[in-house]
Design an enzyme around this catalytic site. Structure first.
Site, PDB file in Angstrom:
ATOM      1  CG  LEU A 156      52.839  23.121  51.472  1.00  0.00           C
ATOM      2  CD1 LEU A 156      51.989  24.549  52.628  1.00  0.00           C
ATOM      3  CD2 LEU A 156      53.361  22.482  51.999  1.00  0.00           C
ATOM      4  N   GLY A 157      52.804  25.801  47.196  1.00  0.00           N
ATOM      5  CA  GLY A 157      54.259  26.406  47.155  1.00  0.00           C
ATOM      6  C   GLY A 157      55.126  26.803  48.072  1.00  0.00           C
ATOM      7  NE  ARG A 158      59.489  30.311  44.461  1.00  0.00           N
ATOM      8  CZ  ARG A 158      59.309  29.870  42.994  1.00  0.00           C
ATOM      9  NH1 ARG A 158      58.045  30.174  43.111  1.00  0.00           N
ATOM     10  NH2 ARG A 158      60.253  30.016  42.317  1.00  0.00           N
ATOM     11  CB  ILE A 159      52.123  32.184  48.829  1.00  0.00           C
ATOM     12  CG1 ILE A 159      52.949  32.660  47.490  1.00  0.00           C
ATOM     13  CG2 ILE A 159      51.298  32.480  49.116  1.00  0.00           C
ATOM     14  CD1 ILE A 159      52.130  33.689  46.904  1.00  0.00           C
ATOM     15  CD  GLU A 268      41.517  40.414  39.940  1.00  0.00           C
ATOM     16  OE1 GLU A 268      42.452  40.709  40.059  1.00  0.00           O
ATOM     17  OE2 GLU A 268      41.117  38.807  40.851  1.00  0.00           O
ATOM     18  CG  HIS A 287      44.458  40.890  42.298  1.00  0.00           C
ATOM     19  ND1 HIS A 287      44.114  40.014  40.989  1.00  0.00           N
ATOM     20  CD2 HIS A 287      46.001  40.543  42.754  1.00  0.00           C
ATOM     21  CE1 HIS A 287      45.187  39.197  40.877  1.00  0.00           C
ATOM     22  NE2 HIS A 287      46.601  39.363  41.596  1.00  0.00           N
ATOM     23  CB  ILE A 288      46.005  44.978  47.714  1.00  0.00           C
ATOM     24  CG1 ILE A 288      44.625  44.784  48.473  1.00  0.00           C
ATOM     25  CG2 ILE A 288      45.180  45.756  46.290  1.00  0.00           C
ATOM     26  CD1 ILE A 288      44.579  45.651  49.561  1.00  0.00           C
TER      27      ILE A 288
HETATM   28  C1  DGY Z   1      51.323  38.008  40.835  1.00  0.00           C
HETATM   29  O1  DGY Z   1      52.000  38.435  40.793  1.00  0.00           O
HETATM   30  O2  DGY Z   1      50.403  37.552  40.233  1.00  0.00           O
HETATM   31  C2  DGY Z   1      49.936  38.022  41.812  1.00  0.00           C
HETATM   32  O3  DGY Z   1      48.830  38.027  41.948  1.00  0.00           O
HETATM   33  C3  DGY Z   1      50.093  39.807  42.193  1.00  0.00           C
HETATM   34  O4  DGY Z   1      49.671  40.363  43.145  1.00  0.00           O
END
Ligand code: DGY
Length: 336
Positions: A156-159, A268, A287-288
């Site tokens: 539960l950080g920023r994202i 990747e 990874h988008i």
């Molecule tokens: C990051 O900046 O770490 C992200 O994975 C880019 O999408």
């Protein structure tokens, strides 16, 4: 003092040359591909700073070959491509852009949850391939609503917090697990704290939002995947290495979980011969998560702000290795 000499490992399309050359003596590489270790060592010779992407690996070996490097400003939130301990030991400041992409990645996490729940890529493929024959049927292409489902957020950080906030609008029941309990967030977001095992066992959707660290690498292995419900979905927008990919392939093949939406992978890029690409019950993207005009522009601007701040001797907003300040204290210098 002359202008700091900076290696920019890829084109920074949101900036003009003028933006960069006013303050820095720039060597900008023009490929979008990762820079290999030997080329990186060669390009870093005599450079005071570097602006890089997450595809460029600043290993201990690369860092040990540098003499003048003082700053690595990464256009990324994650920093698993940089050996932070080695950078700190060598007095190199490492900065990142963690706030610029939060909203884009959170929106993307929800987009790929919906792609799973409403079979969106499958639906598009059916129409394009001419397989839409029956018109409309009560059980044709049935999915399920998010409303009423339990969603477990790992990290539960920023994202993670942004995902939880947005999911508030979908009437789901939210839980999270994290290294530290976040009582305020629990109250404001209506989210409950669970252990990882409990979260895995009760969630209809598990969303991975942790950053990669020694603690999170491989944290979702076969044991953890088997705790999930057979009807549950796994969503990963953080780093592929958080999941043991071979175990994930196995449980998906054996239908021990319903499916997965994955934007990130152990190694990747992956090709269409990758085992995950052979499976029907997965959504895959390259990874988008942060690939929006808004996020990418903000990431580039933040990276340049970080770089400039360090050379001006000001504490940049996003120093990832603050211990470095003891080794190489900042000295205020007025730049143009
Ligand atoms: C990051 O900046 O770490 C992200 O994975 C880019 O999408």
């Amino acid at each position: 003092m002359g202008k700091p000499r900076i290696l920019v490992t890829h084109p920074l399309v949101f900036l003009t040359d003028e933006d960069l050359t006013r303050r820095f003596d720039i060597r900008q590489l023009d490929s979008e591909l990762p820079i290999g270790g030997e080329q990186l060592k060669h390009e870093l010779a005599g450079k005071d700073g570097a602006v890089c992407f997450l595809i460029d690996r600043f290993s201990a070996d690369v860092l040990q070959a540098t003499n003048d490097l003082k700053v690595i400003s990464s256009v990324s939130a994650g920093l698993d491509h940089i050996d932070l301990a080695e950078a700190t030991a060598r007095g190199i400041y490492v900065t990142n852009t963690p706030t610029a992409l939060t909203n884009s990645v959170a929106e993307f996490a929800i987009a790929i949850m919906l792609a799973l729940s409403r079979r969106i890529t499958e639906a598009d493929a059916i129409v394009r391939s001419g397989q839409w024959k029956g018109g409309w049927g009560l059980t044709y292409m049935l999915g399920s609503e998010l409303k009423g489902k339990s969603v477990g957020i790992i990290g539960l950080g920023r994202i993670g917090t942004a995902v939880a906030k947005k999911l508030g609008a979908f009437d789901v029941s939210l839980s999270y697990c994290s290294r530290t309990r976040k009582i305020e967030a629990e109250q404001s977001l209506g989210i409950r704290y669970l252990s990882l095992d409990d979260l895995l066992s009760i969630s209809d959707y598990v969303i991975i939002c942790v950053s990669l660290s020694d603690q999170t690498r491989g944290m979702i292995g076969e044991r953890e995947l088997l705790l999930m419900r057979e009807s549950a979905y796994l969503v990963n927008v953080s780093r592929g290495q958080v999941i043991d990919e071979a175990s994930l392939v196995k449980v998906l093949r054996e239908k021990k979980i319903a499916g997965a939406a994955l934007d990130v992978f152990e190694k990747e890029p992956i090709g269409n011969d990758h085992p995950l690409a052979q499976l029907k019950n997965v959504f895959l993207s390259p990874h988008i998560g942060s690939a929006t005009k808004e996020a990418r522009r903000a990431m580039v601007l933040d990276a340049i702000e970080n770089l400039t701040a360090i050379f001006e001797g000001i504490e940049a907003p996003n120093i990832a290795n603050p211990e470095v300040m003891k080794r190489r204290p900042l000295k205020v210098v007025k730049m143009l």
